[in-house]
Design a protein around this motif. Structure first.
Motif, short mmCIF file in Angstrom:
data_model
loop_
_atom_site.label_atom_id
_atom_site.label_comp_id
_atom_site.label_asym_id
_atom_site.label_seq_id
_atom_site.Cartn_x
_atom_site.Cartn_y
_atom_site.Cartn_z
N ILE A 186 41.45 5.17 -1.93
CA ILE A 186 40.53 5.91 -1.05
C ILE A 186 39.59 6.99 -1.84
N TYR B 188 51.72 5.69 5.43
CA TYR B 188 50.25 5.83 5.78
C TYR B 188 49.98 5.27 7.46
N ARG C 4 44.14 9.30 6.88
CA ARG C 4 44.19 9.34 5.31
C ARG C 4 44.98 10.62 4.89
N CYS D 152 46.22 11.05 1.03
CA CYS D 152 46.41 9.68 0.25
C CYS D 152 45.25 9.44 -0.83
N LEU E 177 39.35 0.45 6.35
CA LEU E 177 39.47 0.14 4.72
C LEU E 177 39.23 -1.22 4.70
#
Length: 476
Positions: free
Chosen positions: A79, A280, A288, A291, A315
């Motif tokens: 990420i 998550y 998010r 993370c 994602l």
């Protein structure tokens, strides 16, 4: 800005060709055993062990060149840049992500504020090799070489003539065995930090060092038989010295001034930044937050379930434009909500807590329902969800629309362990109830998607589709 330092390891020639066509940097790790037609590489025990050994060899090919390696599984999504998070741990030779489901426990245990932590957190058993970091140090070379030896050995005979069968050892288990062996070599199984309040620990894997080679059997007699040299530690180092693994150079893959280490420094990667799938999607609802990377663990439905979770988190960026603009448009609905008021109590004090299943290790369904009012309330909420989904699918079918399945509130997490009863909270997690549970907690997602492709079936989409950056702005 790290694109030039990254590459994708490809296990078959078709994937290599596809990556080259897209002008993406790749590493060719093709092996005949891995190219056999198979629905799942994991079902091929020998092939999967070979794959694990290839990962260790890949690591060695870099760290023996003096390059650090950050390695992640294909189902890990990055990420943001991890450099700032990794920098405080750089005294470690080896780092690994974990399956920790409690950020609170992970941080308090790693700071030394508690002696016992939940499984999978910090230094406790259960490190998952989804994200690995190897520094180009002597100890990291020794670790990677021993990791490789263990995966290539089925009938193991270590330096202490201790034989065991390891046919079903995979890369993660072999990695963990080296850690656990080191824990057992500390007095009382204690975890020893490299410095006060540090997350990095020292793991002793060769207690006798070179002094023990004259009489290796004596090492087995120390500390209840626990202070033994880890399997593969000496033979792996020997292969490095002989240039059989890693980059060969005069004197082998290690320098003339490098002696075989007796320990290595290890750091579990923080659960707050290297997030498990439970943290998550279940605990953070797909947000998010802190993370850096997410590993799609704790996910039902195999690859189909993982892709769906990534779509929900926005994602997954590989769907074509028509995925976001189907003919007929969309339909969605507001799902049923938990009843107003406080959460139902965890347990009914009048209900028996004695196990009554066949093996006396759990409860039959009627007993579990009597024991946990919260579970009863959850199943009633699920019943209402199923009715709402049924009606929405029927309406979407009549109107020729695609159904956007909303986020579904739940009162009980999913687990195969009896410890989920009566609290309905996954063991050793920070989950707060109620929460939005993944659709795969309630339905067989794969079957639902297959039904969508049948005549009369209704296509479905994830709850976040209308807010996806790839969706037409007119849908916002």
């Amino acid at each position: 800005g790290k694109e030039r330092s990254a590459a994708i390891a490809a296990l078959d020639r078709n994937f290599v060709a596809a990556l080259v066509a897209e002008r993406l940097p790749c590493l060719e790790l093709v092996h005949p055993l891995l190219e056999r037609p198979a629905a799942n590489l994991r079902s091929n025990v020998t092939g999967f062990r070979r794959f694990g050994a290839m990962k260790a060899s890949l690591v060695l090919s870099f760290i023996t060149r003096g390059r650090d390696v950050l390695l992640s599984d294909v189902d890990v999504v990055w990420i943001r840049d991890p450099e700032a998070v990794l920098r405080p741990l750089m005294e470690a030779d080896v780092m690994s992500s974990t399956d920790c489901t409690s950020i609170t426990a992970d941080e308090t245990y790693a700071r030394g504020e508690r002696e016992v932590g939940p499984a999978r957190c910090a230094y406790m058993p259960g490190n998952r090799a989804g994200v690995l970091y190897f520094r180009a140090t002597t100890a990291a070379k020794a670790f990677a070489a021993a990791w490789r030896v263990r995966l290539l050995s089925v009938a193991e005979q270590d330096e202490l003539h201790y034989v065991r069968t390891t046919e079903y050892v995979d890369d993660q288990y072999a990695f963990n065995l080296l850690l656990w062996h080191g824990f057992r070599n500390h007095p009382g199984g204690a975890v020893t930090s490299t410095r006060p309040r540090s997350r990095v620990i020292s793991v002793v894997v060769d207690p006798k060092g070179s002094a023990g080679e004259a009489n290796v059997q004596a090492a087995a007699e120390d500390a209840r038989g626990a202070r033994r040299t880890a399997f593969g530690w000496r033979s792996g180092w020997k292969q490095l010295v002989e240039g059989k693994v890693g980059v060969s150079r005069p004197g082998g893959a290690v320098g003339a001034d490098e002696a075989r280490p007796t320990s290595f420094a290890f750091a579990p990667l923080p659960a707050r930044f290297f997030c498990s799938g439970h943290v998550y999607w279940v605990q953070q609802g797909g947000e998010r937050r802190d993370c850096v990377a997410v590993h799609t663990t704790f996910t039902e439905g195999g690859d189909t379930g993982k892709v769906w979770r990534l779509r929900e988190a926005r994602l997954w960026l590989l769907d074509p434009p028509e995925y976001y603009s189907p003919a007929g448009g969309f339909l969605t609905f507001t799902p049923p909500q938990p009843l107003a008021g406080p959460l139902p109590p965890e347990s009914d004090p009048s209900a028996s807590s004695d196990f009554d299943d066949k093996y006396r290790t759990g409860w039959l369904v009627p007993t579990a329902l009597r024991r946990s009012p919260r579970l009863r309330a959850h199943l009633e909420l699920v019943r209402r969800h199923l009715l709402a989904l049924r009606d929405a699918l029927a309406l979407a079918s009549v109107l020729g629309r695609t159904l956007v399945v909303p986020r579904l509130p739940c009162l009980c997490d999913r687990s195969e362990a009896v410890t989920i009863i009566p609290s309905c909270v996954f063991e050793a997690s920070d989950l707060e109830l109620p929460f939005h549970c993944p659709i795969s907690h309630i339905l067989d997602l794969g079957r639902l998607l297959r039904m969508a492709g049948q005549p009369g079936g209704v296509p479905i989409r994830e709850s976040t589709l209308l807010a996806n950056q790839l969706a037409p702005r007119s849908l916002a």
